[in-house]
Design an enzyme around this catalytic site. Sequence first.
Site, short mmCIF file in Angstrom:
data_model
loop_
_atom_site.label_atom_id
_atom_site.label_comp_id
_atom_site.label_asym_id
_atom_site.label_seq_id
_atom_site.Cartn_x
_atom_site.Cartn_y
_atom_site.Cartn_z
N SER A 8 -11.85 -23.64 -81.83
CA SER A 8 -12.50 -24.22 -83.02
C SER A 8 -12.67 -23.17 -84.12
O SER A 8 -12.96 -23.53 -85.26
CB SER A 8 -13.87 -24.76 -82.64
N CYS A 71 -10.59 -22.17 -75.46
CA CYS A 71 -11.81 -22.89 -75.78
C CYS A 71 -12.22 -23.70 -74.55
O CYS A 71 -11.45 -24.55 -74.09
CB CYS A 71 -11.51 -23.83 -76.96
N CYS A 184 -18.30 -20.02 -73.21
CA CYS A 184 -17.74 -20.36 -74.52
C CYS A 184 -17.11 -19.08 -75.04
O CYS A 184 -17.72 -18.00 -74.94
CB CYS A 184 -18.85 -20.84 -75.46
#
Length: 263
Positions: A8, A71, A184
């Site tokens: 992202s 991700c 993450c």
Amino acid sequence: MKIGVFDSGLGGLTVVRAMTEVIKGAQIFYVADTKNAPYGEKTPEQILQYSLNITKYLINTHEIDALILACNTATSSAIKELREMYPSLIIIGTEPGIKPAIEQTTTGKIGVLATPATLQGDKYKQLTQALSMQKSVDIYEQACPGLVEQIEKGEIDSEETQALLEKWLLPMRENNVDTIVLGCTHYPLVSQHIENIMNCNVSLIHTGNAISRHLLSLGTQKGHFNEGDLQVHIHTTGTIQIQIIDSIIKKYENIHFIEIENN
Ligand code: DGL
């Protein structure tokens, strides 16, 4: 080998950084989908659609041989469909490193920091269920809404980021957590702050190195020689903090602004 990598935003560059230590003689095409960040607070359907659009772009424009979902959130929502759609493409995802954490902990207490979407996903639930049967450990899960935005804004060292991290980590410190999974790919960018709050009594687990070794192994099986220069091309769908890119990656060729069609 042409390798497509996406996230992202800036987080997946922590995976690219690990790849630059292992992979040679290849081109990396990185997509930071900052227009749609953060993924972790979107629905699984939205995240799947972004992932499909980026993959189509990487295949059609850069003719990639391998795709890395750098991700955790996109892996949770999209890797199954991507593997079904592109069976001959090497596809590697990113999953929270619960297994190495369970192996390493001495207190039997591990923390997991991840986005809300990753922690709510079936993939994460299946992973922790399967592994907790192997060894009994206490897992302290913590969703971190807002942290990706702070990092994307370049607010890594701000008071607000520090306050968020303290709110999430002090209970883990009090509960004797000795191993924290960075679930993450953005979170290695605040690892120094995490270590400080935990008084350095903590091992942080992230999986960039394991992903890179896995890619090398699958690439070699398909004839990749792993010799020569590695080129990194960065693409972004929105604004991006260039000074953070420079602090993660030593050398890249260029940064391109791109528009990704919804197709
Ligand atoms: N870096 C991502 C991950 O590993 C996505 C974070 C986000 O956009 O919320 O989950």
